[in-house]
Motif scaffolding. Structure first.
Motif, PDB file in Angstrom:
ATOM      1  N   UNK A  30      75.209  60.818  -8.847  1.00  0.00           N
ATOM      2  CA  UNK A  30      74.611  60.270 -10.022  1.00  0.00           C
ATOM      3  C   UNK A  30      73.359  59.680  -9.472  1.00  0.00           C
ATOM      4  N   UNK A  31      72.929  59.642  -8.214  1.00  0.00           N
ATOM      5  CA  UNK A  31      71.791  58.986  -7.938  1.00  0.00           C
ATOM      6  C   UNK A  31      71.672  57.368  -7.883  1.00  0.00           C
ATOM      7  N   UNK A  32      72.565  56.859  -8.244  1.00  0.00           N
ATOM      8  CA  UNK A  32      72.746  55.287  -8.431  1.00  0.00           C
ATOM      9  C   UNK A  32      72.708  54.645  -7.169  1.00  0.00           C
ATOM     10  N   UNK A  33      72.175  53.620  -6.749  1.00  0.00           N
ATOM     11  CA  UNK A  33      72.378  52.626  -5.562  1.00  0.00           C
ATOM     12  C   UNK A  33      73.830  52.132  -5.579  1.00  0.00           C
ATOM     13  N   UNK A  34      74.578  52.247  -4.463  1.00  0.00           N
ATOM     14  CA  UNK A  34      75.767  51.737  -4.358  1.00  0.00           C
ATOM     15  C   UNK A  34      75.930  50.808  -3.329  1.00  0.00           C
ATOM     16  N   UNK A  35      76.539  49.631  -3.310  1.00  0.00           N
ATOM     17  CA  UNK A  35      76.737  48.720  -2.174  1.00  0.00           C
ATOM     18  C   UNK A  35      78.263  48.742  -2.004  1.00  0.00           C
ATOM     19  N   UNK A  36      78.296  49.024  -0.629  1.00  0.00           N
ATOM     20  CA  UNK A  36      79.403  49.043  -0.049  1.00  0.00           C
ATOM     21  C   UNK A  36      79.768  47.653   1.097  1.00  0.00           C
ATOM     22  N   UNK A  37      80.739  47.082   1.147  1.00  0.00           N
ATOM     23  CA  UNK A  37      80.920  45.829   1.724  1.00  0.00           C
ATOM     24  C   UNK A  37      82.302  45.982   2.632  1.00  0.00           C
ATOM     25  N   UNK A  38      82.020  45.738   3.902  1.00  0.00           N
ATOM     26  CA  UNK A  38      83.057  46.135   4.964  1.00  0.00           C
ATOM     27  C   UNK A  38      83.308  44.690   5.670  1.00  0.00           C
ATOM     28  N   UNK A  39      84.538  44.317   6.030  1.00  0.00           N
ATOM     29  CA  UNK A  39      84.963  43.032   6.638  1.00  0.00           C
ATOM     30  C   UNK A  39      85.260  43.565   8.143  1.00  0.00           C
ATOM     31  N   UNK A  40      84.669  42.693   9.013  1.00  0.00           N
ATOM     32  CA  UNK A  40      84.996  43.015  10.484  1.00  0.00           C
ATOM     33  C   UNK A  40      85.572  41.614  10.843  1.00  0.00           C
ATOM     34  N   UNK A  41      86.492  41.547  11.896  1.00  0.00           N
ATOM     35  CA  UNK A  41      87.003  40.441  12.709  1.00  0.00           C
ATOM     36  C   UNK A  41      86.091  40.490  13.995  1.00  0.00           C
ATOM     37  N   UNK A  42      85.505  39.543  14.035  1.00  0.00           N
ATOM     38  CA  UNK A  42      84.542  39.302  15.200  1.00  0.00           C
ATOM     39  C   UNK A  42      84.918  38.098  16.236  1.00  0.00           C
TER      40      UNK A  42
END
Length: 76
Positions: A30-42
């Motif tokens: 679909x050529x749409x910009x998609x945001x992906x959020x990933x959580x990390x234990x740091x």
């Protein structure tokens, strides 16, 4: 070494912070910009971070079962 920039979501546990890293990519169909959020234990040795701080995290050896990253620096 992998480096990422993120925002601290939680600093409740000792020597550990939860960091949210946002990445954007173009959807292949679909050529749409998609945001992906990933959580990390740091791992955070200094314990001077609070919620909302921007940090740079880097990959390291496994410290615990879920912690494979450490805080490299705090951004202003």
């Amino acid at each position: 070494m992998i480096k990422m920039t993120g925002v601290v979501l939680s600093a409740k546990t000792p020597k550990t912070v939860i960091v949210a890293v946002v990445s954007t990519y173009r959807h292949p169909l679909y050529k749409k910009a998609v945001r992906k959020t990933k959580h990390f234990a740091v791992h955070n040795e200094s314990m001077t971070l609070s919620v909302g701080d921007k940090v740079i995290i880097g990959e390291t050896r496994p410290i615990t079962k879920t912690k494979h990253f450490k805080v490299l620096e705090k951004l202003v």
